[in-house]
Design an enzyme around this catalytic site. Sequence first.
Site, PDB file in Angstrom:
ATOM      1  N   SER A  67       0.821  -1.211   0.000  1.00 35.45           N
ATOM      2  CA  SER A  67       0.000   0.000   0.000  1.00 35.45           C
ATOM      3  C   SER A  67       0.854   1.259   0.000  1.00 35.45           C
ATOM      4  CB  SER A  67      -0.932  -0.009   1.216  1.00 35.45           C
ATOM      5  OG  SER A  67      -1.861  -1.067   1.135  1.00 35.45           O
ATOM      6  N   HIS A  79      -8.902  -4.635   2.177  1.00 31.05           N
ATOM      7  CA  HIS A  79      -7.632  -5.085   2.745  1.00 31.05           C
ATOM      8  C   HIS A  79      -7.872  -6.336   3.587  1.00 31.05           C
ATOM      9  CE1 HIS A  79      -3.882  -5.127   5.022  1.00 31.05           C
ATOM     10  NE2 HIS A  79      -3.410  -4.133   4.286  1.00 31.05           N
ATOM     11  N   HIS A 107      -2.311  -1.892  -5.316  1.00 29.47           N
ATOM     12  CA  HIS A 107      -1.573  -3.075  -5.742  1.00 29.47           C
ATOM     13  C   HIS A 107      -2.583  -4.184  -5.996  1.00 29.47           C
ATOM     14  CE1 HIS A 107      -2.361  -4.749  -1.751  1.00 29.47           C
ATOM     15  NE2 HIS A 107      -1.895  -3.621  -1.219  1.00 29.47           N
TER      16      HIS A 107
END
Length: 654
Positions: A326, A449, A504
Amino acid sequence: MNISRFKYTPVGAALINMVTALVVYMLSRVVFFLVNWSTFAPYMSWKLAGSMLHGGLVFDTSALLYINALYLALTLLPVPCKEKPGFYQGLKWLYVLTNSLGLAANLIDSVYVQYTGRRTTMSVFSEFAHEDNIASIIFGETCNHWYLLLVMVMMVAILWICFVKPREGVWGARWHYYVLQVVSMLVVAPAAIIGVRGSATAGTKPITINNANAFVNRPIEGTVVLNTPFTLIRSIGHKAFADPHYMPQEAMRRAFDPVVVPRPDERSQGRKNVVIFIVESMGKEYIGAYNRHLEGGRYKGYMPFVDSLVKRSLTFQYSYANGRKSMDAMPSVLSGLPMMVEPFFLTPATLNDVQGVPSMLKPLGYYSCFFHGGHNISMGFNAFARDIGYDRYVGLNEYCRSKNPAYHGMDDFDGKWAIYDEPFLQFMLDNVNQFRQPFVATVFTASSHEPFHIPDKYKGVFKEGKLPIYKSIGYTDMSLRRFFERASRQPWYRNTIFVLVADHASLSEHAEYKTDLGHYSVPIIFFTPDGSLKPAMRTDVIAQQTDIMPTLMHLLGYDKPYVAFGCDLLSTPPRDTWAFNYNNGVFQYMRGDYMMQFDGQRVTAMYRFKTDPLLRHNLAGRVKEQAAMEVTLKALIQQYMQRMNHNELVVRRR
């Protein structure tokens, strides 16, 4: 002295205990491989397995000699006081404790590598230094991967049960004790030095993390060869940016120059607002529009709103992240700086002068704000946002101070990282509606996440598949849809350029997204509600995160030179577009039809990545484009290292 007696001498016991540790570390490597079976098994062969075993022994030997240096020194020290009761019991505790810590690091990385693509280095301590929820994260992950805890207990038990203690009197006469202990040390010391260095060849340098690539075919496979204690130890005090001196300065500038000199263009949009979404873990794999070829054309993905937005936007079939963490994304997206060797945030280069989208647009009258639903010091986002000129930072603190009854403070916290995306994006919109125009608003989302929590009221609502991220990426997609639905009714909406990009990629199900290039595949989407950018899925262009800043500067008519390791995707000829990422010690460079892998000294692979998406056919040394690509890549690396070391990330006004 027979073998049965030899094992109870200090040198014999030390040898047996080191072999035991080596066996246990090799078993942890097997566990690492099994946990990541889908990443490694499809490419495995007996030859590769043998090479990995060889490399693993080299790196484990080195790591274990580092870890057990004190234990070995105390065991072989030629002093009789060692024969006192309790001495070797203390050494047993030292041996088991230190090796257990190394084992724990190995087993943790068997999970963590899925998100980072590399073994952990010392930078991890800086990366999470300001996170106050690390204990809960570790506890949660331990519960999620309870089987690794059982494996850990069994391996520690092996170390404890198989530990051999020397016995008093096995040397015979007292003078034998001193002579043989000294001889043992004279033999073991140089052997240990050779083991630590990884080679007995004179003139060779000690092995480093990058040497793991000599035993594998793909950089990601280097994580199997390495062990985490080695990468932690060898990264202590490591200088991230070393000038390779590949070529003279003038030749370097001719081959690659990151200074962008804008040219007037009729496609400039003038003083439009800019809203940038950096979406956590939004790999290209999750969006159907980029994957019509998957599953016989039936693949729909998990982000229906983003799919619909792609149809109205300018986007790119071949688009890539510059890093895998991140904290790699902000410098890449907002300042045109790719991750190379270590995350920019964790290096001394953070003290350099750095430009970014907000600081460049500030002289044009732009107001700017950065939004992130995590703790305000999380990941270093706040500091970097300030460095590149954001006027304001809005995080968890500001959200919790809101008096709006629609928001519920820490009740909207996901328990790990940040405020859930849906309420935080609505909170962001409340703020944006108060901004004067023109403005730059950037948000870094969080709900997709790991560990992929979503609010209880949405359990079972979103499409689930084989991967735990699917439900949370579906939740984030819904949160984006709600943002755009409400934003579309605001007066500033049609005068805005929206950019959506992932920080990402993340977990993958399909083979082409598990390759050295697939791990970096992320969408880059430019959307203008007024239609000023013609919607298209460009297949002739290679795009990367560091292209976003130059492309925005072009659209907004910015006219001053600046530094960016990327290009303007609107005015650069398609044949001159390119992408770069740093993959586990290997530099990857994509241009035209080819992807080059370069280990810092030589080209290790060339793939025709567009027609060979699984990267099965290494064409190194067999394509004419290789020589020119190598020169350009070397110049790019050298420019980056020099500019980082000499504070040359901005163009100085004369």
